[in-house]
Motif scaffolding. Structure first.
Motif, PDB file in Angstrom:
ATOM      1  N   GLY A  49       0.812  -1.214   0.000  1.00 38.60           N
ATOM      2  CA  GLY A  49       0.000   0.000   0.000  1.00 38.60           C
ATOM      3  C   GLY A  49       0.839   1.253   0.000  1.00 38.60           C
ATOM      4  N   THR A  50       0.367   2.263   0.706  1.00 40.06           N
ATOM      5  CA  THR A  50       1.048   3.554   0.694  1.00 40.06           C
ATOM      6  C   THR A  50       2.399   3.521   1.389  1.00 40.06           C
ATOM      7  N   SER A  51       2.665   2.469   2.158  1.00 37.39           N
ATOM      8  CA  SER A  51       3.955   2.347   2.847  1.00 37.39           C
ATOM      9  C   SER A  51       5.096   2.022   1.899  1.00 37.39           C
ATOM     10  N   GLY A  52       4.783   1.478   0.721  1.00 39.59           N
ATOM     11  CA  GLY A  52       5.816   1.138  -0.239  1.00 39.59           C
ATOM     12  C   GLY A  52       5.714  -0.300  -0.686  1.00 39.59           C
ATOM     13  N   VAL A  53       6.864  -0.890  -0.931  1.00 41.38           N
ATOM     14  CA  VAL A  53       6.940  -2.261  -1.413  1.00 41.38           C
ATOM     15  C   VAL A  53       7.936  -3.014  -0.541  1.00 41.38           C
ATOM     16  N   ARG A  54       7.503  -4.142  -0.031  1.00 37.92           N
ATOM     17  CA  ARG A  54       8.337  -4.966   0.831  1.00 37.92           C
ATOM     18  C   ARG A  54       9.072  -5.985  -0.024  1.00 37.92           C
ATOM     19  N   VAL A  55      10.376  -6.095   0.209  1.00 34.85           N
ATOM     20  CA  VAL A  55      11.177  -7.147  -0.406  1.00 34.85           C
ATOM     21  C   VAL A  55      11.488  -8.130   0.712  1.00 34.85           C
ATOM     22  N   LEU A  56      10.755  -9.238   0.728  1.00 35.28           N
ATOM     23  CA  LEU A  56      10.937 -10.245   1.762  1.00 35.28           C
ATOM     24  C   LEU A  56      11.964 -11.253   1.270  1.00 35.28           C
ATOM     25  N   MET A  57      12.986 -11.473   2.068  1.00 33.93           N
ATOM     26  CA  MET A  57      14.088 -12.359   1.678  1.00 33.93           C
ATOM     27  C   MET A  57      14.080 -13.616   2.551  1.00 33.93           C
ATOM     28  N   VAL A  58      14.333 -14.753   1.915  1.00 36.40           N
ATOM     29  CA  VAL A  58      14.424 -16.034   2.621  1.00 36.40           C
ATOM     30  C   VAL A  58      15.792 -16.614   2.317  1.00 36.40           C
ATOM     31  N   GLY A  59      16.614 -16.745   3.347  1.00 33.85           N
ATOM     32  CA  GLY A  59      17.968 -17.278   3.176  1.00 33.85           C
ATOM     33  C   GLY A  59      17.953 -18.724   2.738  1.00 33.85           C
ATOM     34  N   VAL A  70      11.006  -0.595   0.231  1.00 33.83           N
ATOM     35  CA  VAL A  70      11.454   0.426  -0.709  1.00 33.83           C
ATOM     36  C   VAL A  70      10.245   1.197  -1.227  1.00 33.83           C
ATOM     37  N   GLU A  71      10.525   2.230  -1.996  1.00 36.91           N
ATOM     38  CA  GLU A  71       9.497   3.157  -2.448  1.00 36.91           C
ATOM     39  C   GLU A  71       8.487   2.571  -3.429  1.00 36.91           C
ATOM     40  N   ASP A  72       8.974   1.798  -4.414  1.00 38.80           N
ATOM     41  CA  ASP A  72       8.073   1.303  -5.453  1.00 38.80           C
ATOM     42  C   ASP A  72       8.564  -0.027  -6.017  1.00 38.80           C
ATOM     43  N   VAL A  73       7.744  -0.626  -6.887  1.00 40.26           N
ATOM     44  CA  VAL A  73       8.057  -1.938  -7.459  1.00 40.26           C
ATOM     45  C   VAL A  73       9.335  -1.894  -8.293  1.00 40.26           C
ATOM     46  N   GLU A  74       9.553  -0.812  -9.035  1.00 42.82           N
ATOM     47  CA  GLU A  74      10.764  -0.697  -9.851  1.00 42.82           C
ATOM     48  C   GLU A  74      12.005  -0.720  -8.979  1.00 42.82           C
ATOM     49  N   THR A  75      11.961  -0.021  -7.851  1.00 43.17           N
ATOM     50  CA  THR A  75      13.100  -0.005  -6.932  1.00 43.17           C
ATOM     51  C   THR A  75      13.303  -1.380  -6.315  1.00 43.17           C
ATOM     52  N   ALA A  76      12.214  -2.083  -6.022  1.00 41.52           N
ATOM     53  CA  ALA A  76      12.315  -3.437  -5.473  1.00 41.52           C
ATOM     54  C   ALA A  76      13.021  -4.363  -6.464  1.00 41.52           C
ATOM     55  N   HIS A  77      12.624  -4.293  -7.734  1.00 40.18           N
ATOM     56  CA  HIS A  77      13.271  -5.125  -8.754  1.00 40.18           C
ATOM     57  C   HIS A  77      14.741  -4.739  -8.917  1.00 40.18           C
ATOM     58  N   ALA A  78      15.035  -3.445  -8.853  1.00 40.58           N
ATOM     59  CA  ALA A  78      16.421  -2.995  -8.962  1.00 40.58           C
ATOM     60  C   ALA A  78      17.245  -3.504  -7.785  1.00 40.58           C
ATOM     61  N   LEU A  79      16.674  -3.514  -6.593  1.00 43.72           N
ATOM     62  CA  LEU A  79      17.372  -4.029  -5.413  1.00 43.72           C
ATOM     63  C   LEU A  79      17.715  -5.503  -5.601  1.00 43.72           C
ATOM     64  N   VAL A  80      16.737  -6.288  -6.036  1.00 47.26           N
ATOM     65  CA  VAL A  80      16.987  -7.715  -6.253  1.00 47.26           C
ATOM     66  C   VAL A  80      18.079  -7.912  -7.297  1.00 47.26           C
ATOM     67  N   GLY A  81      18.043  -7.126  -8.361  1.00 42.75           N
ATOM     68  CA  GLY A  81      19.051  -7.238  -9.407  1.00 42.75           C
ATOM     69  C   GLY A  81      20.425  -6.764  -8.999  1.00 42.75           C
ATOM     70  N   ALA A  82      20.495  -5.884  -8.016  1.00 43.66           N
ATOM     71  CA  ALA A  82      21.772  -5.295  -7.608  1.00 43.66           C
ATOM     72  C   ALA A  82      22.540  -6.135  -6.590  1.00 43.66           C
ATOM     73  N   VAL A  83      21.876  -7.071  -5.935  1.00 44.21           N
ATOM     74  CA  VAL A  83      22.521  -7.848  -4.874  1.00 44.21           C
ATOM     75  C   VAL A  83      22.891  -9.228  -5.403  1.00 44.21           C
ATOM     76  N   ASP A  84      24.184  -9.514  -5.419  1.00 45.51           N
ATOM     77  CA  ASP A  84      24.655 -10.834  -5.849  1.00 45.51           C
ATOM     78  C   ASP A  84      24.078 -11.908  -4.937  1.00 45.51           C
ATOM     79  N   GLY A  85      23.534 -12.960  -5.535  1.00 41.39           N
ATOM     80  CA  GLY A  85      22.990 -14.077  -4.772  1.00 41.39           C
ATOM     81  C   GLY A  85      21.530 -13.933  -4.404  1.00 41.39           C
ATOM     82  N   LEU A  86      20.928 -12.790  -4.706  1.00 43.91           N
ATOM     83  CA  LEU A  86      19.509 -12.578  -4.406  1.00 43.91           C
ATOM     84  C   LEU A  86      18.711 -12.832  -5.676  1.00 43.91           C
ATOM     85  N   GLU A  87      17.792 -13.784  -5.627  1.00 43.71           N
ATOM     86  CA  GLU A  87      17.009 -14.192  -6.793  1.00 43.71           C
ATOM     87  C   GLU A  87      15.534 -13.919  -6.571  1.00 43.71           C
TER      88      GLU A  87
END
Length: 116
Positions: A49-59, A70-87
């Motif tokens: 919702g208005t709080s943003g977008v949650r990127v939930l990670m499971v080790g 994060v702020e929006d879905v685009e930023t969430a996808h960019a975060l996932v793409g920017a971190v090695d090992g995060l799929e």
């Protein structure tokens, strides 16, 4: 994989896309989470919702869960793409079974109900 400039916290997707700002602390926290959980993790993107977008990670090593908002879905996808090992992943039977909440997680999520 996107090119990351860690000191500015921006990720360049390509020449035609806009530059997406990932807060440095968010990028560092996600990378630290992946490193501390065996070097790989699954990420589920969940709009909240208005709080943003949650990127939930499971080790992948032990199923421990962590998240970043994060702020929006685009930023969430960019975060996932920017971190090695995060799929990028979806909640399916396998991921749900692997997820292991930390001790006290349920009480934290329940909020005031857990304390009443």
């Amino acid at each position: 994989m996107a090119d990351t400039t860690e000191d500015q916290g921006t990720v360049e997707q390509d020449e035609n896309a806009r530059s997406i700002r990932i807060p440095r602390g968010t990028l560092a926290a996600a990378a630290r989470f992946v490193r501390s959980n065996g070097g790989s993790a699954s990420a589920v993107i969940e709009p909240v919702g208005t709080s943003g977008v949650r990127v939930l990670m499971v080790g992948s090593e032990n199923g421990v869960m962590g998240d970043q908002v994060v702020e929006d879905v685009e930023t969430a996808h960019a975060l996932v793409g920017a971190v090695d090992g995060l799929e990028l992943a979806e909640w399916d039977r396998e991921l749900s079974a692997a997820a292991t909440p930390r001790t006290g997680h349920w009480a934290t999520m329940a909020g005031w109900v857990a304390r009443s």
